[in-house]
Design a protein around this motif. Sequence first.
Motif, PDB file in Angstrom:
ATOM      1  N   TYR A  22      19.501 -18.644  74.496  1.00 62.94           N
ATOM      2  CA  TYR A  22      19.682 -19.320  73.217  1.00 62.94           C
ATOM      3  C   TYR A  22      20.257 -18.353  72.190  1.00 62.94           C
ATOM      4  O   TYR A  22      20.007 -17.146  72.248  1.00 62.94           O
ATOM      5  CB  TYR A  22      18.348 -19.862  72.698  1.00 62.94           C
ATOM      6  CG  TYR A  22      17.806 -21.042  73.460  1.00 62.94           C
ATOM      7  CD1 TYR A  22      18.469 -22.268  73.442  1.00 62.94           C
ATOM      8  CD2 TYR A  22      16.626 -20.954  74.194  1.00 62.94           C
ATOM      9  CE1 TYR A  22      17.972 -23.358  74.132  1.00 62.94           C
ATOM     10  CE2 TYR A  22      16.119 -22.039  74.887  1.00 62.94           C
ATOM     11  CZ  TYR A  22      16.798 -23.243  74.847  1.00 62.94           C
ATOM     12  OH  TYR A  22      16.308 -24.321  75.529  1.00 62.94           O
ATOM     13  N   ALA A  23      20.982 -18.897  71.224  1.00 66.64           N
ATOM     14  CA  ALA A  23      21.508 -18.098  70.122  1.00 66.64           C
ATOM     15  C   ALA A  23      21.567 -18.968  68.879  1.00 66.64           C
ATOM     16  O   ALA A  23      21.803 -20.179  68.957  1.00 66.64           O
ATOM     17  CB  ALA A  23      22.891 -17.550  70.458  1.00 66.64           C
ATOM     18  N   MET A  24      21.355 -18.337  67.733  1.00 64.71           N
ATOM     19  CA  MET A  24      21.474 -19.050  66.462  1.00 64.71           C
ATOM     20  C   MET A  24      22.566 -18.454  65.582  1.00 64.71           C
ATOM     21  O   MET A  24      22.840 -18.963  64.509  1.00 64.71           O
ATOM     22  CB  MET A  24      20.139 -19.048  65.717  1.00 64.71           C
ATOM     23  CG  MET A  24      19.069 -19.873  66.392  1.00 64.71           C
ATOM     24  SD  MET A  24      17.667 -20.273  65.310  1.00 64.71           S
ATOM     25  CE  MET A  24      16.982 -18.653  64.998  1.00 64.71           C
ATOM     26  N   ASP A  25      23.169 -17.368  66.019  1.00 61.38           N
ATOM     27  CA  ASP A  25      24.220 -16.707  65.247  1.00 61.38           C
ATOM     28  C   ASP A  25      25.463 -16.562  66.105  1.00 61.38           C
ATOM     29  O   ASP A  25      25.412 -16.640  67.341  1.00 61.38           O
ATOM     30  CB  ASP A  25      23.756 -15.316  64.784  1.00 61.38           C
ATOM     31  CG  ASP A  25      22.496 -15.390  63.934  1.00 61.38           C
ATOM     32  OD1 ASP A  25      22.507 -16.151  62.947  1.00 61.38           O
ATOM     33  OD2 ASP A  25      21.523 -14.697  64.271  1.00 61.38           O
ATOM     34  N   ARG A  26      26.572 -16.310  65.442  1.00 57.95           N
ATOM     35  CA  ARG A  26      27.822 -16.077  66.167  1.00 57.95           C
ATOM     36  C   ARG A  26      27.709 -14.799  66.989  1.00 57.95           C
ATOM     37  O   ARG A  26      27.188 -13.784  66.528  1.00 57.95           O
ATOM     38  CB  ARG A  26      28.985 -15.955  65.172  1.00 57.95           C
ATOM     39  CG  ARG A  26      30.341 -15.813  65.839  1.00 57.95           C
ATOM     40  CD  ARG A  26      31.448 -15.789  64.803  1.00 57.95           C
ATOM     41  NE  ARG A  26      32.748 -15.639  65.441  1.00 57.95           N
ATOM     42  CZ  ARG A  26      33.898 -15.545  64.779  1.00 57.95           C
ATOM     43  NH1 ARG A  26      33.889 -15.603  63.441  1.00 57.95           N
ATOM     44  NH2 ARG A  26      35.031 -15.415  65.426  1.00 57.95           N
ATOM     45  N   GLN A  27      28.178 -14.847  68.220  1.00 58.44           N
ATOM     46  CA  GLN A  27      28.080 -13.708  69.125  1.00 58.44           C
ATOM     47  C   GLN A  27      29.380 -12.882  69.104  1.00 58.44           C
ATOM     48  O   GLN A  27      30.463 -13.431  69.288  1.00 58.44           O
ATOM     49  CB  GLN A  27      27.793 -14.190  70.549  1.00 58.44           C
ATOM     50  CG  GLN A  27      26.516 -15.006  70.672  1.00 58.44           C
ATOM     51  CD  GLN A  27      25.293 -14.228  70.259  1.00 58.44           C
ATOM     52  OE1 GLN A  27      25.017 -13.155  70.799  1.00 58.44           O
ATOM     53  NE2 GLN A  27      24.552 -14.748  69.298  1.00 58.44           N
ATOM     54  N   HIS A  28      29.245 -11.583  68.871  1.00 56.12           N
ATOM     55  CA  HIS A  28      30.417 -10.711  68.786  1.00 56.12           C
ATOM     56  C   HIS A  28      30.530  -9.767  69.986  1.00 56.12           C
ATOM     57  O   HIS A  28      31.608  -9.274  70.277  1.00 56.12           O
ATOM     58  CB  HIS A  28      30.370  -9.880  67.498  1.00 56.12           C
ATOM     59  CG  HIS A  28      30.359 -10.704  66.244  1.00 56.12           C
ATOM     60  ND1 HIS A  28      31.491 -11.308  65.734  1.00 56.12           N
ATOM     61  CD2 HIS A  28      29.345 -11.033  65.401  1.00 56.12           C
ATOM     62  CE1 HIS A  28      31.184 -11.969  64.620  1.00 56.12           C
ATOM     63  NE2 HIS A  28      29.892 -11.820  64.403  1.00 56.12           N
ATOM     64  N   ASP A  29      29.407  -9.486  70.647  1.00 56.75           N
ATOM     65  CA  ASP A  29      29.396  -8.476  71.703  1.00 56.75           C
ATOM     66  C   ASP A  29      29.591  -9.050  73.098  1.00 56.75           C
ATOM     67  O   ASP A  29      29.670  -8.301  74.067  1.00 56.75           O
ATOM     68  CB  ASP A  29      28.070  -7.700  71.661  1.00 56.75           C
ATOM     69  CG  ASP A  29      27.895  -6.936  70.361  1.00 56.75           C
ATOM     70  OD1 ASP A  29      28.918  -6.582  69.747  1.00 56.75           O
ATOM     71  OD2 ASP A  29      26.742  -6.708  69.960  1.00 56.75           O
ATOM     72  N   VAL A  30      29.637 -10.374  73.228  1.00 56.71           N
ATOM     73  CA  VAL A  30      29.791 -11.005  74.536  1.00 56.71           C
ATOM     74  C   VAL A  30      30.794 -12.146  74.433  1.00 56.71           C
ATOM     75  O   VAL A  30      31.115 -12.614  73.344  1.00 56.71           O
ATOM     76  CB  VAL A  30      28.441 -11.556  75.067  1.00 56.71           C
ATOM     77  CG1 VAL A  30      27.465 -10.423  75.354  1.00 56.71           C
ATOM     78  CG2 VAL A  30      27.847 -12.560  74.084  1.00 56.71           C
ATOM     79  N   ARG A  31      31.281 -12.580  75.588  1.00 54.73           N
ATOM     80  CA  ARG A  31      32.136 -13.759  75.645  1.00 54.73           C
ATOM     81  C   ARG A  31      31.258 -14.973  75.918  1.00 54.73           C
ATOM     82  O   ARG A  31      30.502 -14.992  76.889  1.00 54.73           O
ATOM     83  CB  ARG A  31      33.188 -13.606  76.746  1.00 54.73           C
ATOM     84  CG  ARG A  31      34.142 -14.812  76.842  1.00 54.73           C
ATOM     85  CD  ARG A  31      35.273 -14.540  77.799  1.00 54.73           C
ATOM     86  NE  ARG A  31      34.811 -14.249  79.143  1.00 54.73           N
ATOM     87  CZ  ARG A  31      35.261 -13.253  79.890  1.00 54.73           C
ATOM     88  NH1 ARG A  31      36.191 -12.440  79.450  1.00 54.73           N
ATOM     89  NH2 ARG A  31      34.785 -13.064  81.115  1.00 54.73           N
TER      90      ARG A  31
END
Length: 304
Positions: free
Chosen positions: A149-158
């Motif tokens: 799960y994520a609630m923020d934009r991901q910068h370190d992964v695709r």
Amino acid sequence: MQLMPVSLAYFLEVARTGAVTEAAQNLRVAPSAVSRQIAKLESGIGVALFARHPRGMTLTDAGSRLMAHARRTEAESSALVTELRTGSGADVRNVTVACSEGFARRLVPHAMAVFRQDHPDVTFRLDRVPHQEATRRVAEGIADIAVTYAMDRQHDVRVECSVVVPMAAIVPPGHQLAGRERAGLAELCEYPLALPPTGTTHRDLFDIGVHMEGLTARPALVCDALAPKYEFVRSGGGIALVGDLGDPHPDPSTEGFASVPLDHPVFRRREAQVQTMLGRRLPWAATQFTTLLVSLLRPRATNL
């Protein structure tokens, strides 16, 4: 066996530890050797890779970009060594998946079983970890794929796939909410609740929603694992908040509970994601399994 240049390997260890001395201990070399390699790397590139502080070192913007490259290089080097040792060529048959508990309960192992029906020579490793740790492991090349799960934009992964999935309450069969198409937060707060701890995506969003509605929730049980919450519900202790990923049995009553989707816009902030390393070319088996995971996750998107 290390295929990366020594300077890059030393840089990577200093970036991980934040200190030359600790990096040298892990590498089993003298600190002066690590310092020389870092200085050589910075001189060759022409930019500072670290900001030096009295208590350690932190990456500069240039260092962060090199760190991402080094992680990809390390992961691909490790995969290549395995290919060469096993003679498997490009078709590496080991896949490591890191996922949070909700995905580890059914979705991911189900996908593994389905995949192995056509590819019985593939071996999986499943690591159940907190959601941030799953992302970190993919970013650093420890795992091939993260399902989390994520609630923020991901910068370190695709992000291969990102969908909003429902939250649900599980209740005992015959409960007043059983059989309902939707339930609101106010209705949940009328009953003893089994909730995950603060800091989990489930709990944080629940607390935000409760605050927005001006409600008061008094948990009867706080637990970071699913199994005790399910047993708490089955034993009549109350109702529990869970992620609705199709985890329950097709006939939930056979497992001693019913599932009721929750109706609140706050839960749209959380996304279920399939993640891989930025810029890394995954081996064939991992690539194909990623495709399968995406195909299984997308139909679970909510229409809230």
